[in-house]
Design an enzyme around this catalytic site. Sequence first.
Site, short mmCIF file in Angstrom:
data_model
loop_
_atom_site.label_atom_id
_atom_site.label_comp_id
_atom_site.label_asym_id
_atom_site.label_seq_id
_atom_site.Cartn_x
_atom_site.Cartn_y
_atom_site.Cartn_z
N TYR A 116 0.81 -1.22 0.00
CA TYR A 116 0.00 0.00 0.00
C TYR A 116 0.85 1.27 0.00
O TYR A 116 0.34 2.36 0.21
CB TYR A 116 -0.90 0.04 1.25
CG TYR A 116 -2.14 -0.84 1.18
CD1 TYR A 116 -2.15 -2.02 0.45
CD2 TYR A 116 -3.29 -0.48 1.87
CE1 TYR A 116 -3.28 -2.82 0.42
CE2 TYR A 116 -4.42 -1.27 1.84
CZ TYR A 116 -4.41 -2.45 1.11
OH TYR A 116 -5.54 -3.23 1.09
N LYS B 119 4.84 -15.28 0.99
CA LYS B 119 4.67 -15.75 -0.39
C LYS B 119 6.07 -15.74 -1.00
O LYS B 119 6.29 -15.28 -2.12
CB LYS B 119 3.70 -14.82 -1.14
CG LYS B 119 3.25 -15.34 -2.49
CD LYS B 119 2.42 -16.62 -2.45
CE LYS B 119 2.35 -17.21 -3.86
NZ LYS B 119 1.73 -18.56 -3.87
N ASP C 172 -1.59 -18.24 0.26
CA ASP C 172 -2.69 -18.98 -0.38
C ASP C 172 -3.08 -20.19 0.46
O ASP C 172 -4.27 -20.45 0.71
CB ASP C 172 -2.31 -19.37 -1.83
CG ASP C 172 -0.89 -19.91 -1.98
OD1 ASP C 172 -0.14 -19.94 -0.97
OD2 ASP C 172 -0.51 -20.30 -3.10
C1 IPM Z 1 -9.78 -2.35 5.12
C2 IPM Z 1 -10.18 -1.79 3.79
C3 IPM Z 1 -9.15 -0.80 3.28
C4 IPM Z 1 -7.81 -1.51 3.21
C5 IPM Z 1 -9.44 -0.17 1.91
C6 IPM Z 1 -10.81 0.40 1.86
C7 IPM Z 1 -8.40 0.83 1.50
O1 IPM Z 1 -10.38 -2.82 2.87
O2 IPM Z 1 -9.60 -1.58 6.08
O3 IPM Z 1 -9.67 -3.58 5.26
O4 IPM Z 1 -7.54 -2.27 2.27
O5 IPM Z 1 -7.00 -1.29 4.11
#
Ligand code: IPM
Length: 356
Positions: free
Chosen positions: A138, A189, A222
């Site tokens: 992320y 993974k 997985d």
């Molecule tokens: C979560 C959500 C968020 C994430 C999204 C909405 C960005 O899915 O808090 O699990 O992936 O962190």
Amino acid sequence: MKTYRIALIPGDGIGKEVIPAGVRVLEKAAEANGKFEFRFEPFEWGCEYYQRKGRMMPADGLERLRPFDAIYLGAIGHPTVPDHISLRDLLLNIRFNFDLYINIRPFEILPGLTTPLRDKGPAEVNMLFIRENSEGEYSGIGGRLRKGTPDEVAIQTSVFTRKGVERVIRFAFEQARKRPRKRLASATKSNAMQYTMVLWDEVLREVAKDYPDVSVANYHVDALAARMITHPESLDVVVGSNLFADILTDIGGALQGSLGLAASANVNPTARLGPPMFEPVHGSAPDIEGRGIANPIAAIWSGAMMLDYLGESAGAVRIMNALRTVTGEARVRTPDLGGKNTTEEFALAVAAAIAG
Ligand code: IPM
Ligand code: NAD
Ligand code: MN
């Protein structure tokens, strides 16, 4: 009397329905306890705000949140705003800029609920997920080249730092050590990702040396996803990267019986750059928004996690006991659990159980 200042961000869709339910329960827990109170301040940030102002929250939004004891958030996202804008500008903005690097997500079966694993109950399903919440997949590093042409290229780079990996794995070991079974499973993974996930595995092995009392298993993600369904009782604490644990924790919600049950806490256990944030795992559920039928359990449970984090563990236990009483009685239930009750009716039942 102790006062906790809580920033409320109901957000979008059912976030606006489950947060009032959670607030009702929290108020009741404070009243029953008598030693603390809440001062809630609502922030109307989200996709409607975006329609008016062209942004998800004000430019000084983080500054305004900083003095609060905690943030209690519903869900963000609406079809009117692209998800990669709405979530990054609000939810991920808070998680990343306050360096809330730990995302704690418990999965337990509440009494009285039938889950997809029909012969498994509260004793068999009790997992605690520790999700890396500040980097990994992320990180938001990348770009698009030759946009819209047949030769377009998109790159999204995962960033795994030794420090980032180590701190989340260490936190997970600490959690495992505190639980009766003292087990830690890691989601990797490294069979396909030879840089990031091999680093992850190496750090896991190094940190494990400091926790000889915790038994460790390293599963490919997985296989771990399948294991959650086939052998849930073999899992205790699970640690995973931002994306892996995101996916696994929606499976966790499904195993509990509904996505409307999974709760979470975003925290930084070592430094305070801003308040911790408590929120359901689920999203804004546009398919059921506005009908008043969203399951508020995840929001209520997240509220209990907030109380626990604030040091009010008796209040947290009070909420969780009331929640277990109400699910166990099986009288009041929202439609996702096969019932006919509304969000508000469920919250009222929990509040009544708190009052005794
Ligand atoms: C979560 C959500 C968020 C994430 C999204 C909405 C960005 O899915 O808090 O699990 O992936 O962190
Ligand atoms: P979702 O979690 O909103 O919904 C998935 C399914 O689960 C839907 O059928 C929904 O009705 C059901 N569901 C979820 N919560 C429920 C509840 N409390 N009670 C009853 N049923 C519930 O996931 P999605 O559909 O992929 O995403 C919808 C929007 O929410 C998107 O904009 C997405 O990006 C966003 N999202 C936000 C967050 C967050 O703010 N933390 C988390 C996940 C998704
Ligand atoms: Mn998710």
